[in-house]
Design a protein around this motif. Structure first.
Motif, PDB file in Angstrom:
ATOM      1  N   THR A  13     -16.625  59.761 -10.086  1.00  0.00           N
ATOM      2  CA  THR A  13     -17.254  60.208 -11.683  1.00  0.00           C
ATOM      3  C   THR A  13     -17.874  59.625 -12.285  1.00  0.00           C
ATOM      4  O   THR A  13     -18.299  58.782 -12.045  1.00  0.00           O
ATOM      5  N   ARG A  14     -19.175  60.004 -13.070  1.00  0.00           N
ATOM      6  CA  ARG A  14     -19.921  60.072 -13.806  1.00  0.00           C
ATOM      7  C   ARG A  14     -19.503  58.227 -15.023  1.00  0.00           C
ATOM      8  O   ARG A  14     -20.678  57.887 -14.646  1.00  0.00           O
ATOM      9  N   ARG A  15     -18.256  58.538 -15.168  1.00  0.00           N
ATOM     10  CA  ARG A  15     -17.460  57.277 -15.765  1.00  0.00           C
ATOM     11  C   ARG A  15     -16.750  56.904 -15.122  1.00  0.00           C
ATOM     12  O   ARG A  15     -16.091  56.529 -15.842  1.00  0.00           O
ATOM     13  N   VAL A  16     -16.279  57.310 -14.493  1.00  0.00           N
ATOM     14  CA  VAL A  16     -14.928  56.542 -13.520  1.00  0.00           C
ATOM     15  C   VAL A  16     -15.223  56.111 -11.930  1.00  0.00           C
ATOM     16  O   VAL A  16     -16.582  57.305 -11.260  1.00  0.00           O
ATOM     17  N   LEU A  17     -15.223  54.507 -11.163  1.00  0.00           N
ATOM     18  CA  LEU A  17     -15.570  54.309  -9.963  1.00  0.00           C
ATOM     19  C   LEU A  17     -14.781  53.344  -9.518  1.00  0.00           C
ATOM     20  O   LEU A  17     -13.922  53.171 -10.269  1.00  0.00           O
ATOM     21  N   VAL A  18     -13.964  54.431  -8.088  1.00  0.00           N
ATOM     22  CA  VAL A  18     -12.796  53.725  -7.783  1.00  0.00           C
ATOM     23  C   VAL A  18     -13.110  53.374  -6.413  1.00  0.00           C
ATOM     24  O   VAL A  18     -13.579  54.056  -5.755  1.00  0.00           O
ATOM     25  N   MET A  19     -13.531  51.711  -6.316  1.00  0.00           N
ATOM     26  CA  MET A  19     -13.978  50.975  -4.896  1.00  0.00           C
ATOM     27  C   MET A  19     -12.545  49.951  -4.211  1.00  0.00           C
ATOM     28  O   MET A  19     -11.969  49.349  -5.246  1.00  0.00           O
ATOM     29  N   GLU A  20     -12.549  49.920  -2.831  1.00  0.00           N
ATOM     30  CA  GLU A  20     -11.533  49.073  -2.853  1.00  0.00           C
ATOM     31  C   GLU A  20     -11.920  47.710  -3.044  1.00  0.00           C
ATOM     32  O   GLU A  20     -13.448  47.423  -3.299  1.00  0.00           O
ATOM     33  N   LYS A  21     -10.843  46.874  -3.384  1.00  0.00           N
ATOM     34  CA  LYS A  21     -10.662  45.566  -3.717  1.00  0.00           C
ATOM     35  C   LYS A  21     -10.839  44.941  -2.780  1.00  0.00           C
ATOM     36  O   LYS A  21     -10.280  44.436  -2.183  1.00  0.00           O
ATOM     37  N   ILE A  22     -12.260  43.874  -2.828  1.00  0.00           N
ATOM     38  CA  ILE A  22     -12.382  42.863  -1.995  1.00  0.00           C
ATOM     39  C   ILE A  22     -11.326  41.899  -1.687  1.00  0.00           C
ATOM     40  O   ILE A  22     -11.521  40.909  -3.315  1.00  0.00           O
ATOM     41  N   ILE A  23     -10.878  41.028  -0.932  1.00  0.00           N
ATOM     42  CA  ILE A  23      -9.867  39.740  -0.945  1.00  0.00           C
ATOM     43  C   ILE A  23     -10.594  38.871  -0.215  1.00  0.00           C
ATOM     44  O   ILE A  23     -11.023  38.889   0.383  1.00  0.00           O
ATOM     45  N   GLY A  24     -10.701  37.427  -1.167  1.00  0.00           N
ATOM     46  CA  GLY A  24     -11.849  36.720  -0.221  1.00  0.00           C
ATOM     47  C   GLY A  24     -12.205  35.791  -1.587  1.00  0.00           C
ATOM     48  O   GLY A  24     -11.590  35.830  -2.442  1.00  0.00           O
ATOM     49  N   VAL A  25     -13.652  35.048  -1.251  1.00  0.00           N
ATOM     50  CA  VAL A  25     -13.608  33.557  -2.059  1.00  0.00           C
ATOM     51  C   VAL A  25     -14.929  34.155  -2.608  1.00  0.00           C
ATOM     52  O   VAL A  25     -15.688  34.711  -1.675  1.00  0.00           O
ATOM     53  N   LYS A  26     -14.954  34.148  -4.287  1.00  0.00           N
ATOM     54  CA  LYS A  26     -16.067  34.447  -4.521  1.00  0.00           C
ATOM     55  C   LYS A  26     -17.460  33.675  -4.336  1.00  0.00           C
ATOM     56  O   LYS A  26     -16.628  31.828  -3.662  1.00  0.00           O
ATOM     57  N   LEU A  27     -18.559  33.465  -3.800  1.00  0.00           N
ATOM     58  CA  LEU A  27     -19.277  32.477  -3.507  1.00  0.00           C
ATOM     59  C   LEU A  27     -19.802  31.223  -4.243  1.00  0.00           C
ATOM     60  O   LEU A  27     -20.275  30.444  -4.151  1.00  0.00           O
ATOM     61  N   SER A  28     -19.564  31.724  -5.300  1.00  0.00           N
ATOM     62  CA  SER A  28     -20.272  30.474  -6.408  1.00  0.00           C
ATOM     63  C   SER A  28     -18.692  29.277  -6.629  1.00  0.00           C
ATOM     64  O   SER A  28     -18.868  28.853  -6.914  1.00  0.00           O
ATOM     65  N   ASP A  29     -17.314  30.261  -5.883  1.00  0.00           N
ATOM     66  CA  ASP A  29     -16.463  29.287  -5.634  1.00  0.00           C
ATOM     67  C   ASP A  29     -16.477  28.074  -5.203  1.00  0.00           C
ATOM     68  O   ASP A  29     -15.985  28.422  -3.374  1.00  0.00           O
ATOM     69  N   ILE A  30     -17.414  27.001  -5.217  1.00  0.00           N
ATOM     70  CA  ILE A  30     -18.161  26.466  -3.137  1.00  0.00           C
ATOM     71  C   ILE A  30     -17.114  25.507  -3.350  1.00  0.00           C
ATOM     72  O   ILE A  30     -16.995  24.997  -1.681  1.00  0.00           O
ATOM     73  N   ASP A  31     -16.255  25.394  -3.691  1.00  0.00           N
ATOM     74  CA  ASP A  31     -15.195  23.872  -3.832  1.00  0.00           C
ATOM     75  C   ASP A  31     -13.607  24.528  -3.171  1.00  0.00           C
ATOM     76  O   ASP A  31     -13.522  23.476  -1.908  1.00  0.00           O
ATOM     77  N   LYS A  32     -13.390  25.510  -3.044  1.00  0.00           N
ATOM     78  CA  LYS A  32     -12.530  26.720  -2.633  1.00  0.00           C
ATOM     79  C   LYS A  32     -13.358  26.617  -1.042  1.00  0.00           C
ATOM     80  O   LYS A  32     -11.699  26.891  -0.421  1.00  0.00           O
ATOM     81  N   ILE A  33     -14.588  27.598  -0.927  1.00  0.00           N
ATOM     82  CA  ILE A  33     -14.888  27.367  -0.150  1.00  0.00           C
ATOM     83  C   ILE A  33     -14.564  26.283   1.372  1.00  0.00           C
ATOM     84  O   ILE A  33     -14.425  26.698   2.388  1.00  0.00           O
ATOM     85  N   ASN A  34     -15.063  25.004   0.870  1.00  0.00           N
ATOM     86  CA  ASN A  34     -14.812  23.673   1.750  1.00  0.00           C
ATOM     87  C   ASN A  34     -13.021  23.862   1.360  1.00  0.00           C
ATOM     88  O   ASN A  34     -13.332  23.134   2.919  1.00  0.00           O
ATOM     89  N   LYS A  35     -12.435  23.966   0.984  1.00  0.00           N
ATOM     90  CA  LYS A  35     -10.845  23.521   1.067  1.00  0.00           C
ATOM     91  C   LYS A  35     -10.742  24.193   2.185  1.00  0.00           C
ATOM     92  O   LYS A  35     -10.296  24.355   3.008  1.00  0.00           O
ATOM     93  N   MET A  36     -10.917  25.281   2.140  1.00  0.00           N
ATOM     94  CA  MET A  36     -10.944  26.643   3.336  1.00  0.00           C
ATOM     95  C   MET A  36     -11.386  26.293   4.483  1.00  0.00           C
ATOM     96  O   MET A  36     -11.541  26.895   6.091  1.00  0.00           O
ATOM     97  N   GLY A  37     -12.060  24.792   4.737  1.00  0.00           N
ATOM     98  CA  GLY A  37     -13.067  24.742   6.175  1.00  0.00           C
ATOM     99  C   GLY A  37     -13.911  25.185   6.373  1.00  0.00           C
ATOM    100  O   GLY A  37     -14.285  25.138   7.939  1.00  0.00           O
ATOM    101  N   TRP A  38     -14.317  26.500   5.470  1.00  0.00           N
ATOM    102  CA  TRP A  38     -15.792  27.160   6.251  1.00  0.00           C
ATOM    103  C   TRP A  38     -17.100  26.340   5.779  1.00  0.00           C
ATOM    104  O   TRP A  38     -17.081  25.912   5.455  1.00  0.00           O
ATOM    105  N   ASP A  39     -17.112  27.047   7.395  1.00  0.00           N
ATOM    106  CA  ASP A  39     -19.009  26.722   7.074  1.00  0.00           C
ATOM    107  C   ASP A  39     -20.394  27.314   6.526  1.00  0.00           C
ATOM    108  O   ASP A  39     -20.573  28.550   6.428  1.00  0.00           O
ATOM    109  N   THR A  40     -20.207  26.525   5.422  1.00  0.00           N
ATOM    110  CA  THR A  40     -21.203  27.064   4.869  1.00  0.00           C
ATOM    111  C   THR A  40     -23.155  27.059   4.832  1.00  0.00           C
ATOM    112  O   THR A  40     -23.489  28.141   4.266  1.00  0.00           O
ATOM    113  N   LYS A  41     -23.352  26.484   6.063  1.00  0.00           N
ATOM    114  CA  LYS A  41     -24.635  26.884   6.295  1.00  0.00           C
ATOM    115  C   LYS A  41     -24.039  27.858   7.310  1.00  0.00           C
ATOM    116  O   LYS A  41     -25.502  28.651   7.521  1.00  0.00           O
TER     117      LYS A  41
END
Length: 555
Positions: free
Chosen positions: A235-263
């Motif tokens: 509604t105007r004052r309530v928003l319900v949205m799917e929760k995203i399960i992942g790693v925030k882009l700001s958490d570079i260390d965790k992304i690197n630990k996961m072995g993901w290609d940052t480039k």
């Protein structure tokens, strides 16, 4: 003296106190607000505040004034075409810093909006908010059907508070109308844009619609995932949205630990941005690392769709033309295109603008691409705009700010990210969109529609002109014309018109006589017809001579 609404008197006093505290007493004096200005002593700020830069003082003022002004500062931090870089840097530090409101109140607001309790909708609801912002609070929950979601619930009375602050801001801007001469910023327009954006943020339906549009935009993409909006609980004052399960882009260390290609992840961000801009003219205007999640090695997800940018096809085409003109070092074409979007409205400084543009292009043209920062280039362009008071359309300002944010985010992931990476993607999208059969067909269709529209419009415009002529409503401004010469010209035209009418009348009359069945019965009727044609021949010769003489005199 500025007249105020006395229901806001306490708020005006708070604003005056804070302005004086940080050394902006001249604004309070200029406003001269009735009931405020003469009751607050003007004092010198302490040495600690005096040592602050102007940008830091402005930031502190916005922080102490509260949520509305923090939002205003955040929006102003995107307008590098208006403010100096040191002020922009300080305003960019503004973050929502507000106290949490009680979850009991949040539950009450949920019931008011949906007519259902939290327990009616959710199987689980975490009573501890995961985030508290100036507009609302965010909770984690699980729907009865099992989906994990986030729930945004708006702060109590925040709409009344913000509308009251907006009314105060409009009053202050009216009181500072003379200040525009000194800073050359249209404060009224800024407040108008701010009001539109902020009032939209107060309605979660807008954010929901934006998210649904992005979901449709990337429905077939394997590289970008957009969370689902549960419209039945929004509604105007309530928003319900799917929760995203992942790693925030700001958490570079965790992304690197996961072995993901940052480039590769940074390239996905750039490609998705150009898809938004070129294909849809609708883009996420706040792609900082906190608003993007990494789901896996080849997929990212955007969240928070409160701030979006829109750019129309005409502006985008002009932007493309500017880019190509820069490559060709064609300064004159750039100047022409800037005039097309009304960025330049004065002839006074054209020579200076042209010279500085030429220098700017040549300065960056031969610099190795890997050493160029898009942010540096755009900041230099913004400096140029401020110097020459060039007006930048707000949609382009939003686009430029988004590009700077995107480049910063990409460099965090990939330190080797350069302007060439973005440039290649830009060129690819430009030519694919410009020369694709679908785009050519669409452009042709749009051109035909414009022609048909013109064909429909022109007769109506002519009717309006003729109606105004008939009613004598047309005014003609005549400047620098010699009146005697004008009178002579009008007399010549009147003579030519009279001769033409007489000629036409005689020709028509003679023709009717010739066609008469009685011409063979009476020889005089035949002679009258011959005389009529003879006279018309003489008048025709005289008319031709008159026209040639008039043309000769004009030369």
């Amino acid at each position: 003296m500025v007249m105020i609404s006395y229901k806001n008197l306490k708020r005006y006093r708070d604003i005056a106190h804070i302005l004086i505290k940080y050394g902006f007493s001249f604004i309070v004096e200029k406003l001269n607000i009735e009931g405020v200005a003469y009751r607050i002593p003007i004092t010198n700020p302490p040495e600690e505040i005096k040592a602050m830069s102007t940008g830091e003082k402005i930031r502190r003022v916005f922080e102490e004034l509260g949520p509305t002004y923090v939002k205003l500062g955040q929006i102003l931090s995107t307008r590098k075409d208006l403010l100096d870089q040191d002020i922009i840097d300080e305003l960019s530090k503004l973050r929502d810093s507000v106290e949490e409101f009680s979850t009991y109140t949040a539950r009450e607001i949920f019931i008011e909006e949906l007519g259902l309790s939290v327990d009616d909708v959710f199987a689980e609801f975490n009573n501890e908010p995961m985030a508290a912002a100036s507009i609302g609070q965010v909770y984690e929950a699980v729907l009865k059907s099992g989906e994990q979601v986030i729930v945004k619930i708006q702060r109590p009375n925040i709409e009344e508070t913000i509308k009251s602050d907006l009314e105060i801001l409009r009053t202050i801007v009216k009181g500072l109308k003379d200040l525009k001469k000194d800073i050359d910023i249209d404060l009224g327009q800024i407040i108008e844009e701010f009001q539109i954006q902020l009032l939209r943020e107060l309605d979660y339906n807008f954010e929901a619609i934006n998210a649904i549009k992005f979901k449709q935009m990337f429905k077939d993409s394997e590289m970008v995932y957009i969370p689902q909006v549960y419209s039945q609980f929004t509604t105007r004052r309530v928003l319900v949205m799917e929760k995203i399960i992942g790693v925030k882009l700001s958490d570079i260390d965790k992304i690197n630990k996961m072995g993901w290609d940052t480039k590769a992840i940074s390239e996905i961000g750039v490609k998705s941005f150009f898809k938004q801009v070129f294909e849809h003219g609708f883009f996420h205007a706040d792609p900082h690392p906190g608003n993007i999640f990494v789901l896996n090695n080849r997929c990212i997800s955007y969240i928070d769709f409160g701030m979006i940018g829109i750019i129309d096809k005409k502006t985008l085409n002009i932007l493309n033309e500017v880019a190509l003109a820069v490559i060709d070092k064609n300064v004159d074409k750039i100047m022409y295109l800037m005039m097309e979007i009304d960025a330049i409205d004065t002839e006074d400084e054209i020579a200076g603008i042209r010279q500085d543009l030429l220098y700017l292009i040549h300065y960056y043209y031969d610099v190795p691409l890997e050493k160029i920062s898009i942010g540096d280039i755009l900041n230099e362009i913004f400096r140029f705009f401020r110097t020459y008071k060039v007006t930048m359309p707000s949609q382009l300002a939003t686009l430029a700010k988004t590009v700077i944010t995107l480049e910063g985010t990409a460099r965090e992931l990939n330190p080797e990210f350069s302007v060439s990476s973005m440039g290649k993607e830009y060129i690819r999208y430009y030519y694919v969109n410009k020369f694709s059969p679908e785009r050519i067909f669409l452009n042709s269709k749009n051109s035909m529609e414009e022609i048909l529209l013109d064909l429909k419009t022109i007769p109506r415009q002519l009717r309006v002109i003729l109606r105004n002529l008939e009613k004598n409503k047309v005014k003609i401004n005549i400047e620098d014309i010699e009146v005697p010469r004008l009178e002579t010209r009008i007399a010549d035209l009147a003579t030519q018109l009279s001769l033409s009418l007489v000629l036409a009348s005689i020709v028509v009359g003679s023709s009717l006589i010739i066609a008469s069945p009685n011409i063979e019965k009476n020889v005089w009727i035949k002679y009258m017809a011959i005389i009529g044609f003879s006279i018309s021949f003489i008048i025709g010769i005289l008319l031709v001579i008159k026209i040639f003489r008039t043309q000769y005199k004009k030369k």
